[in-house]
Design a protein around this motif. Structure first.
Motif, mmCIF file in Angstrom:
data_model
loop_
_atom_site.group_PDB
_atom_site.id
_atom_site.type_symbol
_atom_site.label_atom_id
_atom_site.label_comp_id
_atom_site.label_asym_id
_atom_site.label_seq_id
_atom_site.Cartn_x
_atom_site.Cartn_y
_atom_site.Cartn_z
ATOM 1 N N THR A 325 0.827 -1.201 0.000
ATOM 2 C CA THR A 325 0.000 0.000 0.000
ATOM 3 C C THR A 325 0.865 1.257 0.000
ATOM 4 O O THR A 325 1.676 1.456 0.898
ATOM 5 C CB THR A 325 -0.930 0.015 1.220
ATOM 6 O OG1 THR A 325 -1.677 -1.195 1.245
ATOM 7 C CG2 THR A 325 -1.872 1.207 1.166
ATOM 8 N N GLY A 326 0.692 2.082 -1.018
ATOM 9 C CA GLY A 326 1.376 3.356 -1.075
ATOM 10 C C GLY A 326 2.750 3.300 -1.694
ATOM 11 O O GLY A 326 3.308 4.340 -2.044
ATOM 12 N N GLU A 330 -1.087 3.022 -5.212
ATOM 13 C CA GLU A 330 -1.255 4.449 -4.961
ATOM 14 C C GLU A 330 -1.701 4.750 -3.538
ATOM 15 O O GLU A 330 -1.691 5.897 -3.119
ATOM 16 C CB GLU A 330 -2.264 5.036 -5.961
ATOM 17 C CG GLU A 330 -1.760 5.019 -7.401
ATOM 18 C CD GLU A 330 -2.738 5.673 -8.352
ATOM 19 O OE1 GLU A 330 -3.782 6.176 -7.879
ATOM 20 O OE2 GLU A 330 -2.469 5.678 -9.569
ATOM 21 N N GLY A 331 -2.128 3.730 -2.799
ATOM 22 C CA GLY A 331 -2.502 3.934 -1.408
ATOM 23 C C GLY A 331 -3.890 4.510 -1.216
ATOM 24 O O GLY A 331 -4.182 5.084 -0.165
ATOM 25 N N ARG A 332 -4.756 4.372 -2.175
ATOM 26 C CA ARG A 332 -6.132 4.861 -2.021
ATOM 27 C C ARG A 332 -7.069 3.937 -2.800
ATOM 28 O O ARG A 332 -6.739 3.455 -3.887
ATOM 29 C CB ARG A 332 -6.278 6.301 -2.507
ATOM 30 C CG ARG A 332 -5.911 6.528 -3.958
ATOM 31 C CD ARG A 332 -5.822 8.010 -4.285
ATOM 32 N NE ARG A 332 -5.507 8.239 -5.686
ATOM 33 C CZ ARG A 332 -6.416 8.408 -6.639
ATOM 34 N NH1 ARG A 332 -7.696 8.397 -6.323
ATOM 35 N NH2 ARG A 332 -6.063 8.613 -7.895
ATOM 36 N N PRO A 474 -5.020 0.869 -6.943
ATOM 37 C CA PRO A 474 -4.335 0.642 -8.220
ATOM 38 C C PRO A 474 -2.820 0.681 -8.110
ATOM 39 O O PRO A 474 -2.253 1.375 -7.255
ATOM 40 C CB PRO A 474 -4.847 1.787 -9.101
ATOM 41 C CG PRO A 474 -5.223 2.861 -8.132
ATOM 42 C CD PRO A 474 -5.729 2.160 -6.914
ATOM 43 N N LEU A 475 -2.187 -0.092 -8.982
ATOM 44 C CA LEU A 475 -0.731 -0.112 -9.052
ATOM 45 C C LEU A 475 -0.225 1.247 -9.542
ATOM 46 O O LEU A 475 -0.806 1.872 -10.418
ATOM 47 C CB LEU A 475 -0.277 -1.209 -10.016
ATOM 48 C CG LEU A 475 1.182 -1.650 -9.932
ATOM 49 C CD1 LEU A 475 1.413 -2.440 -8.653
ATOM 50 C CD2 LEU A 475 1.560 -2.481 -11.148
ATOM 51 N N ARG A 476 0.873 1.693 -8.948
ATOM 52 C CA ARG A 476 1.482 2.954 -9.378
ATOM 53 C C ARG A 476 2.018 2.838 -10.804
ATOM 54 O O ARG A 476 2.456 1.766 -11.232
ATOM 55 C CB ARG A 476 2.649 3.323 -8.458
ATOM 56 C CG ARG A 476 2.256 3.981 -7.158
ATOM 57 C CD ARG A 476 3.507 4.350 -6.397
ATOM 58 N NE ARG A 476 3.216 5.046 -5.161
ATOM 59 C CZ ARG A 476 3.059 6.359 -5.067
ATOM 60 N NH1 ARG A 476 3.188 7.117 -6.152
ATOM 61 N NH2 ARG A 476 2.804 6.924 -3.907
ATOM 62 N N GLU A 477 1.982 3.940 -11.500
ATOM 63 C CA GLU A 477 2.523 3.969 -12.851
ATOM 64 C C GLU A 477 4.036 3.736 -12.811
ATOM 65 O O GLU A 477 4.752 4.325 -12.016
ATOM 66 C CB GLU A 477 2.230 5.322 -13.500
ATOM 67 C CG GLU A 477 2.678 5.412 -14.957
ATOM 68 C CD GLU A 477 2.331 6.748 -15.579
ATOM 69 O OE1 GLU A 477 2.732 6.990 -16.726
ATOM 70 O OE2 GLU A 477 1.659 7.561 -14.902
ATOM 71 N N MET A 588 8.512 6.115 3.733
ATOM 72 C CA MET A 588 7.720 6.848 2.752
ATOM 73 C C MET A 588 7.496 8.276 3.261
ATOM 74 O O MET A 588 7.001 8.480 4.368
ATOM 75 C CB MET A 588 6.364 6.163 2.540
ATOM 76 C CG MET A 588 6.465 4.722 2.068
ATOM 77 S SD MET A 588 7.225 4.554 0.431
ATOM 78 C CE MET A 588 8.845 3.917 0.872
ATOM 79 N N GLY A 589 7.863 9.262 2.456
ATOM 80 C CA GLY A 589 7.818 10.647 2.904
ATOM 81 C C GLY A 589 6.437 11.266 2.905
ATOM 82 O O GLY A 589 6.121 12.093 3.757
ATOM 83 N N ARG A 590 5.586 10.895 1.950
ATOM 84 C CA ARG A 590 4.271 11.536 1.843
ATOM 85 C C ARG A 590 3.282 11.000 2.861
ATOM 86 O O ARG A 590 2.645 11.752 3.584
ATOM 87 C CB ARG A 590 3.715 11.338 0.429
ATOM 88 C CG ARG A 590 4.367 12.245 -0.608
ATOM 89 C CD ARG A 590 3.648 12.107 -1.936
ATOM 90 N NE ARG A 590 4.202 12.997 -2.951
ATOM 91 C CZ ARG A 590 3.787 13.040 -4.210
ATOM 92 N NH1 ARG A 590 2.818 12.235 -4.603
ATOM 93 N NH2 ARG A 590 4.340 13.868 -5.074
ATOM 94 N N ARG A 591 3.144 9.692 2.911
ATOM 95 C CA ARG A 591 2.121 9.105 3.764
ATOM 96 C C ARG A 591 2.707 8.424 4.992
ATOM 97 O O ARG A 591 1.985 7.860 5.789
ATOM 98 C CB ARG A 591 1.279 8.106 2.970
ATOM 99 C CG ARG A 591 2.058 6.917 2.439
ATOM 100 C CD ARG A 591 1.200 6.081 1.507
ATOM 101 N NE ARG A 591 0.052 5.547 2.185
ATOM 102 C CZ ARG A 591 0.042 4.374 2.822
ATOM 103 N NH1 ARG A 591 1.128 3.654 2.876
ATOM 104 N NH2 ARG A 591 -1.051 3.935 3.396
#
Length: 821
Positions: A325-326, A330-332, A474-477, A588-591
Motif C-alpha cells: 500500500t502506497g 497508490e494507497g487509495r 491501483p498499481l502505481r505507474e 515513505m515521505g508523503r504518507r
C-alpha cells in the motif's frame, strides 16, 4: 488471525458491566504488572561515547592530526580534525534515532483512559490499566491495551500502526460468555495503538504492557542493532592494515638510516617523511566526501538521505522487502470496474451506489463511490448502517412525487438474496463476483426498490438488482517496469503486506512478481516454517500476506542470514523494527508516520518504488566511483611509499624531502576527492555479483591495482637510478622520480575517470601544469631543491605515464567482468 485469552486474564466479577473493584485492581497489578510498554534500557550519551571509543578510526584520525600539528602542517591537522565530526556524528545519529523511534511510538498511545471501576466510569493513567479492566473508547481515540471488544456499534478501526494497511477494519462486539482458553477472532479484537474511527466501544483488557502487539513493536525498536556499517568495517580493516605496515616501515627506515651512519636527526626526519607519505589519512576523508556527494545526488532523485553512511548500502542491495500500500500501489481505494444489470446503465448504477453511501462516512469505499458519482442527491428519509450481521447498508429516499425508493449495497451474497432474481441469474452474478474477488477486487453489489409508501423499518426484500462494483488500490505507474529492472539486475523483490492473500496475489501479478502464478504465503505460516526449515522456507517466495511487524522482522533477518543485503520500505510505526534491522531502511515521505521517517536513514519523498530503483542505481554508481578513487590512491601511494622506504634502505640519498611529499599530497588529495565523485550514473541497473562480505576490490581488481602500483614503483625506481647514474646528481635523480610520479598520477586519473566530467579532465591537467611550472622555472626548482630536466627525461616520463595509464585502464575491464559474473 486468532487471539488467545487465558482464563486468568479474563475478568470474573459478579457484575462484569461494573468493571473491577479496587481490591481486584491491586491484586491484578501485583500479578501482571503495569501497562507500561516502554520499560527498557535507555541509551545515554555515555554509552554513545563508549561505543565510539571502540572504533579505531576516530583514534587514527586524531593521532594523525596531532602528528601533522607537531610537524607544523596545521592546515592538514585541521582538515583531519574536522573529518572526525561526521564519524562521531554517525554514533550520535543512531542515539537520536533510537530516542525518536520511542517518542514516535509513544505518540500513538493514549496517556489517560476512561475505565469502569467500582461501577463508576473514571479516568486513570493508561499505565494503571490491568487485565480484566473495562475501558471505554470514543471515536478518534487510541486504544490503550489489547483486549476483546464487548460493546459498540458501527465500529471501524485504523490498524495501520500494526498492519501497515491504510483501509479501516470493521469490528463488532463479542457476545456471550467467554469459554476457557478461548481463541478470539480478529473481528472481535482491539489492539493498543490502533485508533477508533467510527462509533464507540467498550474493551475488556486482556494483554497489557509488553504482552500487547504494540508493546512487542516497542521492544523490538528499542533493541535494534547499532553496529557499524559494512563499509565502515571494511575501511577500518584496510586502514588498520595500512597503518600497521606504515609503522613497521617507518621504524625499519629509521633504524636503517641510523645504522648506515647518517645520524639520529636524519633517521628521525626520514621516518617522519615516510610516515607523512605512508599513513592513509585520505581514505576516511574521501569516504566522508563521497557520502556527502551521494546524499546530494540521491536527493535529486527524490530520495532524502538522513544518515550519510546509509548511501553505501543502497548500491549493494540484493533484496527488497517492499510494502504494498502506497509503495507499489497508490494507497487509495478506487472504483476500478463496474457491471450494471441488463436493464440498468452505468449512471443509474452509480446513483444507486451513491445513495446507499453516506457523505459523512470515513469509509474509503463510500468516498470513492461519491467521488465517481458526483454526490448522492435527493432527500434521505432513513439510513440503516452496515453491520456484521446484516452485511449490507440500506437507505430510504423521498422522491419528488412523494413516493419512496430504497437503495442497498453490501456483500454480493447478501444483496443477491434480497433481489427478485431467478436461481440461474443469481448463480451468474455470484460467479462474476467470485472472479473479481479472485483478481483482488473488493466487490459489493447494489440494488434498489420502488416504494409507493413507506411505513418505516428497513426494507429487506423484493429489490431489483442494479449491478456489481469492484474496488482496488491501483498499481502505481511505472512500478511493473521498475520491478522488472530490479529482477533483471539480480535483486530479489518480496512484497510484504497485511492485506488479504487474494489482494496480495492480484497486485503481485500486476507488478510482475512471480509471473502469472506468484507464490503467496501467510506471515504466520511463513515464520513457523522459517523457525523449522530456516531460509529454505523463502525459496521462490514472491509475497507475504497478513504479515505482522514481528513476522516482517523475522523475514528480514532470515534474508540477511542468507547473505542478502536487505532494503525495507515502510510508512508506519509497525515497520520500525524491520526498518532498524534492515541494511537500508527506507521510509515513505508523503504518507509515512513521523516515527518511520525519523528511524529510517532514507526517505522517499514521492513514496514511489521507481524512485527506490533509481536510488539503487545511483548508489551503485557512487560505490563504483568510490572504488575508482581508492584504486587511484593505492596505485599512486604504493610507489610513493615503497620508493620512499627502499631507496634510503639501499644506502642511497633520500628520494623525497618533506616539501616534495607536500607537493605530491597537494596533487593526490584533490584528485581523489574531485576527479571521480561526479561520474554519471548508468542508464539501467547492472547485475552485480553478490558477496556475503563487503570488499573494496575483487581479486581481479586487486591484481590490477597491485600490478599497476608495482609497475609504477619499478618505473620510479629505474628512473631515479638511471638519472642518478647518468647525471651523478641526487637532485636531478629526485626531480626525475617526482616527474614520473606526477605524470603517472595524471595518466591514472584519465584512465580511471575517462575524462567523463570536467573535474576528471581539469585535475590531471592541473597536476601536469604544476610539474611544468616547478621543473622549468629555475627559481622555483631551486626553492624546492629540484633541477631542470632534459627533453629525453620528459619523453621517458610521458612514456612511463602512458604505460601506467594502460594498466589502470584494465581496472574498468575487470570491474565489468565482476559485474557480469
Amino acid at each position: 488471525m486468532k487471539h488467545h485469552v487465558p482464563p486468568e486474564r479474563w475478568s470474573s466479577p459478579s457484575d462484569p458491566s461494573r468493571g473491577l473493584d479496587r481490591a481486584e485492581v491491586e491484586a491484578r497489578r501485583a500479578r501482571f504488572g503495569r501497562n507500561d510498554m516502554f520499560a527498557s534500557r535507555r541509551a545515554g550519551w555515555r554509552e554513545v561515547l563508549r561505543e565510539s571509543a571502540r572504533d579505531p578510526m576516530p583514534w587514527f584520525l586524531l593521532g594523525i592530526s596531532l602528528l601533522f600539528a607537531l610537524l607544523g602542517d596545521h592546515t592538514e591537522a585541521v582538515v583531519l580534525g574536522l573529518a572526525l565530526l561526521p564519524i562521531l556524528g554517525m554514533d550520535a545519529y543512531l542515539h537520536r534515532r533510537s530516542r525518536a523511534s520511542v517518542e514516535g511510538l509513544a505518540s500513538r498511545l493514549a496517556m489517560r483512559s476512561r475505565v469502569w471501576r467500582d461501577g463508576h466510569l473514571v479516568e486513570v493513567d493508561t499505565v494503571d490499566l490491568v487485565p480484566g479492566d473495562l475501558v471505554r473508547v470514543e471515536a478518534s481515540e487510541y486504544l490503550p491495551a489489547d483486549g476483546v471488544i464487548v460493546d459498540g456499534g458501527h465500529l471501524q478501526l485504523d490498524e495501520s500502526a500494526l498492519t501497515g494497511e491504510s483501509l479501516p477494519c470493521r469490528k463488532h462486539p463479542w457476545t456471550g460468555a467467554m469459554p476457557e482458553d478461548a481463541e478470539i477472532e480478529d473481528r472481535h479484537w482491539g489492539a493498543a495503538g490502533t485508533r477508533l474511527l467510527t462509533g464507540s466501544l467498550q474493551l475488556r483488557v486482556v494483554d497489557t504492557g509488553a504482552r500487547t502487539l504494540y508493546g512487542g513493536i516497542v521492544r523490538l525498536a528499542q533493541t535494534g542493532p547499532r553496529q557499524r556499517t559494512p563499509l565502515q568495517q571494511a575501511l577500518s580493516s584496510l586502514v588498520t592494515a595500512l597503518v600497521a605496515v606504515a609503522v613497521l616501515m617507518c621504524v625499519a627506515l629509521a633504524l636503517a638510516r641510523w645504522y648506515q651512519g647518517h645520524g639520529l636527526l636524519d633517521a628521525v626526519v626520514s621516518a617522519l617523511t615516510l610516515a607523512v607519505a605512508a599513513l592513509p589519512e585520505e581514505f576516511p576523508v574521501v569516504l566522508t566526501a563521497f557520502l556527502g556527494v551521494g546524499v546530494w545526488r540521491l536527493a535529486r532523485h527524490g530520495a532524502l538521505v538522513q544518515r550519510a553512511v546509509a548511501v553505501e548500502n543502497i548500491g549493494r542491495v540484493s533484496a527488497i522487502c517492499t510494502d504494498k500500500t502506497g509503495t507499489l500501489t497508490e494507497g487509495r481505494l478506487q472504483l476500478r470496474t463496474l457491471q450494471p444489470a441488463s436493464d440498468v446503465d452505468e449512471p443509474a448504477l452509480l446513483r444507486v451506489a451513491a445513495r446507499a453511501s453516506r457523505e459523512d462516512s470515513a469509509d474509503p469505499m463510500d468516498t470513492a463511490i461519491l467521488e465517481r458519482a458526483g454526490g448522492a442527491g435527493g432527500e434521505r428519509a432513513a439510513t440503516f448502517p452496515f453491520t456484521e450481521k446484516a452485511r449490507r447498508e440500506v437507505a430510504v429516499f423521498v422522491l419528488e412525487d412523494g413516493q419512496f425508493e430504497a437503495v442497498a449495497k453490501g456483500a454480493p451474497e447478501t444483496v443477491l438474496a434480497m433481489c427478485t432474481l431467478s436461481s440461474e441469474e443469481r448463480e451468474v452474478w455470484s460467479a462474476r463476483a467470485g472472479e473479481w474477488a479472485a483478481r483482488g477486487y473488493k466487490v459489493i453489489a447494489c440494488a434498489r426498490r420502488a416504494l409507493p409508501a413507506w411505513p418505516g423499518g428497513e426494507p429487506d426484500r423484493e429489490y431489483a438488482f442494479a449491478g456489481l462494483l469492484g474496488f482496488a488500490d491501483p498499481l502505481r505507474e511505472g512500478v511493473a517496469e521498475a520491478v522488472a529492472e530490479t529482477r533483471q539486475a539480480g535483486i530479489r523483490v518480496l512484497m510484504i503486506t497485511g492485506d488479504h492473500p487474494l489482494t496480495a496475489r492480484a497486485i503481485a501479478v500486476e507488478a510482475g512478481l512471480g509471473g502469472a502464478a506468484p507464490t503467496v504465503r501467510l506471515g504466520e505460516d511463513l515464520v513457523r516454517d522459517l523457525r523449522r526449515d530456516g531460509v529454505a522456507a523463502l525459496a521462490d517466495l514472491d509475497a507475504v500476506a497478513r504479515c505482522l511487524p514481528m513476522h516482517k522482522l523475522e523475514i528480514v533477518r532470515a534474508l540477511q542470514a542468507e547473505g542478502e543485503i536487505v532494503a525495507v520500505t515502510g510508512d508506519g510505526v509497525n515497520d520500525v523494527p524491520a526498518l532498524q534491522a534492515a541494511d537500508i531502511g527506507i521510509a515513505m515521505g508523503r504518507r509515512g508516520t513521523r516515527t518511520a521517517s525519523e528511524v529510517a536513514p532514507v526517505v522517499l519523498l514521492d513514496d514511489n518504488f521507481g524512485t527506490l530503483v533509481e536510488a539503487i542505481a545511483e548508489g551503485r554508481q557512487l560505490f563504483g566511483n568510490l572504488k575508482l578513487s581508492f584504486a587511484y590512491l593505492l596505485m599512486i601511494h604504493m610507489p610513493l611509499v615503497l620508493t620512499a622506504a627502499f631507496v634510503p634502505w639501499l644506502g642511497l640519498p633520500l628520494l623525497y624531502l618533506p616539501i616534495h611529499v607536500v607537493w605530491l599530497e597537494l596533487i593526490i588529495h584533490p584528485t581523489a576527492l574531485l576527479a571521480f565523485q561526479q561520474l554519471p550514473t548508468r542508464a539501467r541497473l547492472q547485475r552485480v555479483r553478490r558477496t556475503t562480505r563487503l570488499r573494496f576490490f575483487d581479486a581481479r581488481e586487486w591484481a590490477v591495482v597491485i600490478g599497476g602500483g608495482l609497475a609504477l614503483t619499478a618505473l620510479v625506481g629505474v628512473g631515479y637510478a638511471y638519472s642518478l647514474e647518468s647525471s651523478g646528481s641526487a637532485v636531478h635523480a629526485r626531480s626525475m622520480a617526482l616527474l614520473v610520479l606526477v605524470v603517472a598520477s595524471a595518466a591514472v586519473t584519465l584512465a580511471l575517470g575517462r575524462g567523463r566530467t570536467r573535474a576528471a579532465r581539469i585535475v590531471p591537467l592541473a597536476a601536469l601544469a604544476s610539474a611544468i611550472v616547478l621543473l622549468t622555472i629555475p627559481t622555483l626548482a631551486a626553492a624546492l631543491q629540484l633541477q631542470l630536466l632534459h627533453a629525453d627525461d620528459w619523453m621517458l616520463a610521458l612514456a612511463g605515464g602512458v604505460l601506467i595509464g594502460a594498466v589502470a585502464a584494465l581496472f574498468h575491464r575487470s570491474h565489468r567482468a565482476v559485474r557480469a559474473s
